[in-house]
Design a protein around this motif. Structure first.
Motif, PDB file in Angstrom:
ATOM      1  N   ALA A 206      59.477  90.662  52.233  1.00  0.00           N
ATOM      2  CA  ALA A 206      58.741  89.399  52.209  1.00  0.00           C
ATOM      3  C   ALA A 206      58.814  88.693  53.563  1.00  0.00           C
ATOM      4  CB  ALA A 206      59.291  88.495  51.106  1.00  0.00           C
ATOM      5  N   ALA A 207      60.005  88.672  54.193  1.00  0.00           N
ATOM      6  CA  ALA A 207      60.137  88.031  55.503  1.00  0.00           C
ATOM      7  C   ALA A 207      59.293  88.754  56.549  1.00  0.00           C
ATOM      8  CB  ALA A 207      61.606  88.011  55.926  1.00  0.00           C
ATOM      9  N   SER A 208      59.273  90.072  56.504  1.00  0.00           N
ATOM     10  CA  SER A 208      58.471  90.836  57.458  1.00  0.00           C
ATOM     11  C   SER A 208      56.982  90.586  57.254  1.00  0.00           C
ATOM     12  CB  SER A 208      58.780  92.330  57.322  1.00  0.00           C
ATOM     13  OG  SER A 208      60.145  92.596  57.562  1.00  0.00           O
ATOM     14  N   LEU A 209      56.544  90.559  56.011  1.00  0.00           N
ATOM     15  CA  LEU A 209      55.134  90.304  55.734  1.00  0.00           C
ATOM     16  C   LEU A 209      54.734  88.889  56.123  1.00  0.00           C
ATOM     17  CD1 LEU A 209      54.724  92.122  52.296  1.00  0.00           C
ATOM     18  CD2 LEU A 209      53.820  92.833  54.517  1.00  0.00           C
ATOM     19  N   ALA A 210      55.654  87.935  56.010  1.00  0.00           N
ATOM     20  CA  ALA A 210      55.359  86.577  56.458  1.00  0.00           C
ATOM     21  C   ALA A 210      55.073  86.554  57.948  1.00  0.00           C
ATOM     22  CB  ALA A 210      56.529  85.648  56.122  1.00  0.00           C
ATOM     23  N   VAL A 211      55.881  87.276  58.707  1.00  0.00           N
ATOM     24  CA  VAL A 211      55.668  87.341  60.151  1.00  0.00           C
ATOM     25  C   VAL A 211      54.353  88.051  60.468  1.00  0.00           C
ATOM     26  CG1 VAL A 211      56.576  88.300  62.313  1.00  0.00           C
ATOM     27  CG2 VAL A 211      58.132  87.251  60.658  1.00  0.00           C
ATOM     28  N   LEU A 212      54.069  89.144  59.768  1.00  0.00           N
ATOM     29  CA  LEU A 212      52.845  89.894  60.012  1.00  0.00           C
ATOM     30  C   LEU A 212      51.600  89.111  59.621  1.00  0.00           C
ATOM     31  CD1 LEU A 212      54.010  93.415  58.767  1.00  0.00           C
ATOM     32  CD2 LEU A 212      53.727  92.664  61.132  1.00  0.00           C
ATOM     33  N   ALA A 217      46.496  84.838  58.127  1.00  0.00           N
ATOM     34  CA  ALA A 217      46.516  84.408  56.725  1.00  0.00           C
ATOM     35  C   ALA A 217      47.731  83.510  56.532  1.00  0.00           C
ATOM     36  CB  ALA A 217      46.549  85.605  55.784  1.00  0.00           C
ATOM     37  N   ARG A 218      47.657  82.291  57.057  1.00  0.00           N
ATOM     38  CA  ARG A 218      48.808  81.401  57.040  1.00  0.00           C
ATOM     39  C   ARG A 218      49.214  81.012  55.614  1.00  0.00           C
ATOM     40  NH1 ARG A 218      50.367  79.439  61.892  1.00  0.00           N
ATOM     41  NH2 ARG A 218      48.957  79.769  63.660  1.00  0.00           N
ATOM     42  N   SER A 219      48.236  80.882  54.730  1.00  0.00           N
ATOM     43  CA  SER A 219      48.592  80.530  53.354  1.00  0.00           C
ATOM     44  C   SER A 219      49.400  81.649  52.701  1.00  0.00           C
ATOM     45  CB  SER A 219      47.323  80.246  52.543  1.00  0.00           C
ATOM     46  OG  SER A 219      46.443  81.357  52.587  1.00  0.00           O
ATOM     47  N   PHE A 220      49.068  82.910  52.996  1.00  0.00           N
ATOM     48  CA  PHE A 220      49.855  84.026  52.482  1.00  0.00           C
ATOM     49  C   PHE A 220      51.253  84.010  53.102  1.00  0.00           C
ATOM     50  CE2 PHE A 220      45.886  86.874  51.673  1.00  0.00           C
ATOM     51  CZ  PHE A 220      45.456  85.968  50.719  1.00  0.00           C
ATOM     52  N   ALA A 221      51.320  83.751  54.409  1.00  0.00           N
ATOM     53  CA  ALA A 221      52.616  83.708  55.090  1.00  0.00           C
ATOM     54  C   ALA A 221      53.511  82.634  54.487  1.00  0.00           C
ATOM     55  CB  ALA A 221      52.410  83.453  56.586  1.00  0.00           C
ATOM     56  N   TRP A 222      52.936  81.490  54.101  1.00  0.00           N
ATOM     57  CA  TRP A 222      53.715  80.404  53.498  1.00  0.00           C
ATOM     58  C   TRP A 222      54.414  80.896  52.239  1.00  0.00           C
ATOM     59  CZ3 TRP A 222      54.410  77.463  49.166  1.00  0.00           C
ATOM     60  CH2 TRP A 222      54.964  76.185  49.321  1.00  0.00           C
ATOM     61  N   ARG A 337      59.306  76.118  60.858  1.00  0.00           N
ATOM     62  CA  ARG A 337      58.046  76.542  60.249  1.00  0.00           C
ATOM     63  C   ARG A 337      57.350  75.426  59.474  1.00  0.00           C
ATOM     64  NH1 ARG A 337      55.965  81.039  62.532  1.00  0.00           N
ATOM     65  NH2 ARG A 337      57.538  82.677  62.720  1.00  0.00           N
ATOM     66  N   GLN A 338      57.970  74.227  59.425  1.00  0.00           N
ATOM     67  CA  GLN A 338      57.421  73.105  58.666  1.00  0.00           C
ATOM     68  C   GLN A 338      57.156  73.515  57.212  1.00  0.00           C
ATOM     69  OE1 GLN A 338      54.014  71.612  60.799  1.00  0.00           O
ATOM     70  NE2 GLN A 338      55.255  70.815  62.467  1.00  0.00           N
ATOM     71  N   HIS A 339      58.212  73.976  56.580  1.00  0.00           N
ATOM     72  CA  HIS A 339      58.114  74.549  55.237  1.00  0.00           C
ATOM     73  C   HIS A 339      59.152  73.860  54.354  1.00  0.00           C
ATOM     74  CE1 HIS A 339      57.492  77.327  52.039  1.00  0.00           C
ATOM     75  NE2 HIS A 339      56.966  78.287  52.765  1.00  0.00           N
ATOM     76  N   ARG A 340      58.832  72.650  53.875  1.00  0.00           N
ATOM     77  CA  ARG A 340      59.787  71.850  53.140  1.00  0.00           C
ATOM     78  C   ARG A 340      60.277  72.529  51.855  1.00  0.00           C
ATOM     79  NH1 ARG A 340      60.780  66.466  53.264  1.00  0.00           N
ATOM     80  NH2 ARG A 340      60.546  66.820  55.497  1.00  0.00           N
TER      81      ARG A 340
END
Length: 411
Positions: A206-212, A217-222, A337-340
């Motif tokens: 999941a962490a790797s796919l977030a970076v990729l 696709a920022r919403s997917f990365a979130w 990442r501004q991810h509260r």
């Protein structure tokens, strides 16, 4: 510049972002960086996202409607549609799924309401699950096979990436996590170690796919980042439970999951090196969590609460230290990442974990009402320390604002 500001419709941003922008524009104007006309032009290019009660209720109703209809389709399949032959049942479900799938894309092409399109796409993703289950029934495949859930996730993810839609993505993510954990445990009898490795490998993926996914696709990365945080916290939590290790045998699926985690980590690191950023820390950090979790799971300690020995104290202390380190790392990730949502899940998990560990340490020492007093103090103290840690990390990493936004959650 005024002409440019009216060339396109204002872009919607969160209310927090809009308030920050207005403050900054006033500061730029007062400092002489821009004049009144330029300040107005900048302000006109953005507007706060609509958040009225009616619009929120409308979105909720549309999503609930899509969800209920999708669950209803799956329920119909579970009931076997006894009045129809297996072929007729499959054709009926397939026709309904195709109608909803095509209808959602037609509405999207005609720029229909975003909540309506999202609700229809959610229905299509759930309907694909009904199609998979019906096909399994027609082929006499047991409905409890984890592979069926994996196929459902694969189809929903394909739908999500082709349409860049969050609703099918969430269906694929939920079913994918279920399959990821269920599949190796289905074939491996050593549940505890298998669960730890599967959860840890899932966090790495999941962490790797977030970076990729960053940049396209920022919403997917979130959502991938939130999933990575949750799986890492879960892996360390399970690994810290004493007395559950009863041996371990490798299985093919666990090997494939660990191999996929390493391949995606290498891809994410290579991409971040080429982009010259430090996002590689996320998958590498998840890999470190997996290693620590595996070591804790292999540490076999006595579970007799009547006689707490040094090994039990040491195991509990090191587990808490590792969990605190992970929580602080996630707090830093929130700021960067501004991810509260990551901060909230980290704080809740840390307080729960510390309280759980306290039972193993304090139950043999204090009983009755004093036990609740001690646990209450631990609970309050942990929550206070974590909240202060987050504020300190926020000030050190982001001295301008000291806080993040939840932009990804609104996509």
């Amino acid at each position: 510049m005024d002409t440019i500001s009216h060339a396109s419709a204002p872009r919607e941003v969160s209310r927090q972002q809009h308030a920050w922008l207005r403050t900054e524009v006033v500061g730029w104007r007062d400092a002489g960086i821009i004049d009144d006309v330029q300040a107005a032009a900048i302000s006109d290019r953005y507007r706060p996202v609509s958040g009225s009660a009616a619009s929120v209720l409308g979105r909720i109703m549309l999503l609930l409607g899509g969800g209920f209809v999708g669950v209803g389709l799956i329920w119909l399949v579970a009931a076997n549609l006894d009045d129809l032959s297996p072929t007729a049942r499959f054709v009926t479900v397939a026709a309904l799924w195709l109608a909803v799938l095509i209808g959602g894309e037609v509405l999207a092409a005609r720029r229909a309401s975003a909540p309506l399109v999202g609700g229809i796409r959610l229905l299509a993703a759930l309907g694909f699950g009904a199609l998979i289950m019906q096909a399994a029934q027609s082929l006499q495949v047991p409905a409890y096979e984890p592979m069926l859930v994996g196929l459902w996730s694969l189809g929903a993810m394909l739908h999500a990436h082709l349409t860049r839609s969050v609703m099918p993505f969430l269906v694929g993510l939920g079913t994918g996590i279920q399959w990821w954990i269920w599949q190796p445990l289905w074939t491996d009898g050593t549940a505890m170690m298998g669960a730890v490795l599967s959860l840890g490998a899932g966090a790495i993926v999941a962490a790797s796919l977030a970076v990729l996914c960053d940049g396209w696709a920022r919403s997917f990365a979130w959502w991938w980042r939130l999933t990575a945080a949750a799986l890492a916290l879960a892996a360390l939590f399970v690994a810290a439970i004493p007395g559950l290790y009863d041996g371990f045998d490798w299985s093919l699926w666990l090997g494939l999951e660990l191999g996929a985690a390493l391949v995606l980590t290498a891809a994410a690191v290579a991409l971040t090196v080429r982009r010259s950023d430090r996002a590689w820390i996320e998958p590498v950090g998840a890999l470190a969590v997996l290693i620590v979790a595996a070591l804790l799971a292999l540490w076999d300690v006595d579970t007799d609460v009547r006689d707490v020995g040094f090994d039990q104290w040491a195991h509990a202390a090191l587990s808490i230290i590792a969990y605190v380190a992970l929580a602080v790392g996630l707090l830093a990730l929130d700021v960067l990442r501004q991810h509260r949502a990551i901060s909230w899940i980290a704080m809740a998990a840390l307080v729960t974990f510390t309280t759980f560990q306290s039972f193993a340490v304090f139950v043999p020492i204090v009983t009755g009402a004093w036990l609740f007093v001690v646990l209450g103090v631990v609970f309050l103290g942990t929550g206070t320390l974590v909240d202060r840690a987050r504020r300190r990390v926020a000030r050190s990493l982001d001295p301008v604002t000291g806080q993040g936004t939840d932009e990804g959650a609104q996509r």
